[in-house]
Design an enzyme around this catalytic site. Structure first.
Site, PDB file in Angstrom:
ATOM      1  N   ARG A  88     -34.075   8.714  64.908  1.00  0.00           N
ATOM      2  CA  ARG A  88     -33.805   9.043  66.259  1.00  0.00           C
ATOM      3  C   ARG A  88     -34.390   7.959  67.058  1.00  0.00           C
ATOM      4  O   ARG A  88     -34.088   7.986  68.438  1.00  0.00           O
ATOM      5  CB  ARG A  88     -34.890  10.370  66.358  1.00  0.00           C
ATOM      6  CG  ARG A  88     -34.132  11.463  66.717  1.00  0.00           C
ATOM      7  CD  ARG A  88     -32.825  11.910  66.683  1.00  0.00           C
ATOM      8  NE  ARG A  88     -32.422  13.122  67.402  1.00  0.00           N
ATOM      9  CZ  ARG A  88     -31.779  14.151  66.780  1.00  0.00           C
ATOM     10  NH1 ARG A  88     -31.543  14.038  65.432  1.00  0.00           N
ATOM     11  NH2 ARG A  88     -31.402  15.233  67.224  1.00  0.00           N
ATOM     12  N   ARG A 127     -21.920  26.605  71.153  1.00  0.00           N
ATOM     13  CA  ARG A 127     -22.765  26.844  69.963  1.00  0.00           C
ATOM     14  C   ARG A 127     -23.686  27.980  70.659  1.00  0.00           C
ATOM     15  O   ARG A 127     -24.438  28.800  69.827  1.00  0.00           O
ATOM     16  CB  ARG A 127     -23.575  25.817  69.365  1.00  0.00           C
ATOM     17  CG  ARG A 127     -24.508  26.120  68.353  1.00  0.00           C
ATOM     18  CD  ARG A 127     -24.758  24.654  67.491  1.00  0.00           C
ATOM     19  NE  ARG A 127     -25.651  24.102  68.380  1.00  0.00           N
ATOM     20  CZ  ARG A 127     -26.047  22.758  67.930  1.00  0.00           C
ATOM     21  NH1 ARG A 127     -25.620  22.176  66.812  1.00  0.00           N
ATOM     22  NH2 ARG A 127     -27.011  21.848  68.801  1.00  0.00           N
ATOM     23  N   ARG A 133     -29.765  29.049  70.127  1.00  0.00           N
ATOM     24  CA  ARG A 133     -30.809  28.093  69.628  1.00  0.00           C
ATOM     25  C   ARG A 133     -31.610  27.590  71.196  1.00  0.00           C
ATOM     26  O   ARG A 133     -31.184  27.428  72.178  1.00  0.00           O
ATOM     27  CB  ARG A 133     -30.346  26.711  69.090  1.00  0.00           C
ATOM     28  CG  ARG A 133     -30.678  26.323  67.859  1.00  0.00           C
ATOM     29  CD  ARG A 133     -29.999  25.309  67.091  1.00  0.00           C
ATOM     30  NE  ARG A 133     -30.325  24.226  67.905  1.00  0.00           N
ATOM     31  CZ  ARG A 133     -29.914  22.914  67.245  1.00  0.00           C
ATOM     32  NH1 ARG A 133     -28.925  23.075  66.184  1.00  0.00           N
ATOM     33  NH2 ARG A 133     -30.302  21.734  67.883  1.00  0.00           N
TER      34      ARG A 133
HETATM   35  P1  B4P Z   1     -30.687  18.343  65.351  1.00  0.00           P
HETATM   36  O1  B4P Z   1     -30.775  19.272  64.476  1.00  0.00           O
HETATM   37  O2  B4P Z   1     -30.433  17.104  64.805  1.00  0.00           O
HETATM   38  O3  B4P Z   1     -29.561  19.056  66.559  1.00  0.00           O
HETATM   39  P2  B4P Z   1     -28.281  18.209  67.077  1.00  0.00           P
HETATM   40  O4  B4P Z   1     -28.367  16.850  67.577  1.00  0.00           O
HETATM   41  O5  B4P Z   1     -27.695  19.433  68.214  1.00  0.00           O
HETATM   42  O6  B4P Z   1     -27.156  18.433  65.860  1.00  0.00           O
HETATM   43  P3  B4P Z   1     -25.727  17.989  65.651  1.00  0.00           P
HETATM   44  O7  B4P Z   1     -25.325  16.642  66.390  1.00  0.00           O
HETATM   45  O8  B4P Z   1     -25.773  17.798  64.034  1.00  0.00           O
HETATM   46  O9  B4P Z   1     -24.846  19.144  66.044  1.00  0.00           O
HETATM   47  P4  B4P Z   1     -23.516  19.657  65.406  1.00  0.00           P
HETATM   48  O10 B4P Z   1     -22.938  18.291  65.511  1.00  0.00           O
HETATM   49  O11 B4P Z   1     -23.624  19.902  64.015  1.00  0.00           O
HETATM   50  O12 B4P Z   1     -31.960  18.122  66.272  1.00  0.00           O
HETATM   51  C1  B4P Z   1     -32.221  19.268  66.986  1.00  0.00           C
HETATM   52  C2  B4P Z   1     -33.941  18.780  67.644  1.00  0.00           C
HETATM   53  O13 B4P Z   1     -34.920  18.504  66.692  1.00  0.00           O
HETATM   54  C3  B4P Z   1     -33.924  17.448  68.288  1.00  0.00           C
HETATM   55  O14 B4P Z   1     -33.507  17.665  69.798  1.00  0.00           O
HETATM   56  C4  B4P Z   1     -35.534  16.926  68.218  1.00  0.00           C
HETATM   57  O15 B4P Z   1     -36.451  17.644  69.315  1.00  0.00           O
HETATM   58  C5  B4P Z   1     -35.837  17.393  66.813  1.00  0.00           C
HETATM   59  N1  B4P Z   1     -35.328  16.063  65.726  1.00  0.00           N
HETATM   60  C6  B4P Z   1     -34.656  16.308  64.876  1.00  0.00           C
HETATM   61  N2  B4P Z   1     -34.477  15.250  64.060  1.00  0.00           N
HETATM   62  C7  B4P Z   1     -35.715  14.460  64.678  1.00  0.00           C
HETATM   63  C8  B4P Z   1     -36.415  13.124  64.208  1.00  0.00           C
HETATM   64  N3  B4P Z   1     -35.898  12.271  63.439  1.00  0.00           N
HETATM   65  N4  B4P Z   1     -37.266  12.583  65.226  1.00  0.00           N
HETATM   66  C9  B4P Z   1     -37.784  13.667  66.242  1.00  0.00           C
HETATM   67  N5  B4P Z   1     -37.274  14.726  66.491  1.00  0.00           N
HETATM   68  C10 B4P Z   1     -36.249  14.973  65.785  1.00  0.00           C
HETATM   69  O16 B4P Z   1     -22.931  20.784  65.840  1.00  0.00           O
HETATM   70  C11 B4P Z   1     -22.751  20.718  67.455  1.00  0.00           C
HETATM   71  C12 B4P Z   1     -21.579  21.964  67.730  1.00  0.00           C
HETATM   72  O17 B4P Z   1     -20.364  21.293  67.746  1.00  0.00           O
HETATM   73  C13 B4P Z   1     -21.580  22.847  66.609  1.00  0.00           C
HETATM   74  O18 B4P Z   1     -21.243  24.178  67.040  1.00  0.00           O
HETATM   75  C14 B4P Z   1     -20.042  22.511  65.734  1.00  0.00           C
HETATM   76  O19 B4P Z   1     -19.602  23.604  65.394  1.00  0.00           O
HETATM   77  C15 B4P Z   1     -19.444  21.943  67.109  1.00  0.00           C
HETATM   78  N6  B4P Z   1     -18.428  20.782  66.533  1.00  0.00           N
HETATM   79  C16 B4P Z   1     -18.856  19.971  65.467  1.00  0.00           C
HETATM   80  N7  B4P Z   1     -17.575  18.961  65.453  1.00  0.00           N
HETATM   81  C17 B4P Z   1     -16.526  19.483  66.421  1.00  0.00           C
HETATM   82  C18 B4P Z   1     -15.176  19.330  66.778  1.00  0.00           C
HETATM   83  N8  B4P Z   1     -14.752  18.115  66.102  1.00  0.00           N
HETATM   84  N9  B4P Z   1     -14.593  19.705  67.649  1.00  0.00           N
HETATM   85  C19 B4P Z   1     -15.128  21.075  68.122  1.00  0.00           C
HETATM   86  N10 B4P Z   1     -16.414  21.527  68.046  1.00  0.00           N
HETATM   87  C20 B4P Z   1     -17.394  20.734  67.065  1.00  0.00           C
END
Ligand code: B4P
Length: 187
Positions: A88, A127, A133
């Protein structure tokens, strides 16, 4: 195959990672999921992480690296893995490099999923309605996008310099994006 998936919050990392692992039979390691698991289990680490995550900030590098190290040491990660949400920031990228060297492993691909910020905000709002969330509220999402721009986007250059970065257009349906990824990974 050892893959790192990069992209803004809501860019589709988690969604695409799940589809890739189904095909390649390697574990999907999401630091976000590991942290949410620790929160659900109410471990001391989870309680500390929850406060930071609810604000949309990054959990400390040491906590995340410790969790990741334990996960990579499990047998199912021997033949490859997909890392979703890690690294990250550039410090985590350097820490990962050291950890993989210790385990005599090397990354094969870093994929950067590119999506417009407006699209990302719309996806996360959707979402939020379904999953509720705590870090998917509009104010927190804006902070997560800023954190991404300042801390995570530079990680792409780290992998570009190693010649393993490929950008993937994240627009279109989930299947469209998956087809682009499969063409890059050739499976
Ligand atoms: P994450 O769990 O990584 O959350 P995210 O970035 O929202 O996930 P992602 O990007 O995977 O979402 P997705 O596409 O699946 O992190 C959450 C928190 O955890 C961070 O803010 C931080 O605090 C902490 N954290 C995590 N890793 C860390 C690290 N390494 N260091 C420090 N802190 C850390 O989905 C998004 C939505 O879009 C879904 O509802 C999906 O259905 C939809 N979607 C996906 N593709 C689509 C498409 N093509 N068209 C339409 N909708 C789509």
């Amino acid at each position: 195959m050892r893959i790192v998936l990069l992209g803004a919050p809501g860019s589709g990392k988690g969604t695409q990672a799940k589809l890739i692992v189904d095909k390649l039979n390697i574990p999907h390691i999401s630091t976000g999921d590991l942290l949410r698991g620790a929160i659900a289990a109410k471990t001391p680490l989870g309680l500390a992480a929850k406060e930071v995550m609810d604000k949309g900030d990054l959990v400390s590098d040491e906590i995340v690296l410790g969790m990741l190290k334990d996960r990579l040491n499990q047998d199912d990660a021997n033949n490859g893995f997909i890392l979703d949400g890690f690294p990250r920031n550039v410090t985590q990228a350097a820490m990962l490099e050291d950890l993989l060297a210790e385990l005599a492993m090397q990354l094969d691909h870093a994929l950067l999923i590119q999506v417009d910020p407006d699209e990302v905000v719309a996806r996360i709002a959707k979402r939020a309605e379904i999953e509720g969330r705590a870090d998917d509220t509009e104010t927190v999402v804006r902070n997560r996008l800023n954190v991404y721009k300042e801390q995570t986007a530079p990680v792409a250059d780290f992998y570009k310099n190693q010649d393993i970065l490929t950008e993937v257009l994240g627009k279109g349906s989930i299947e469209d994006v998956q087809a682009r990824i499969q063409a890059i990974l050739r499976f």
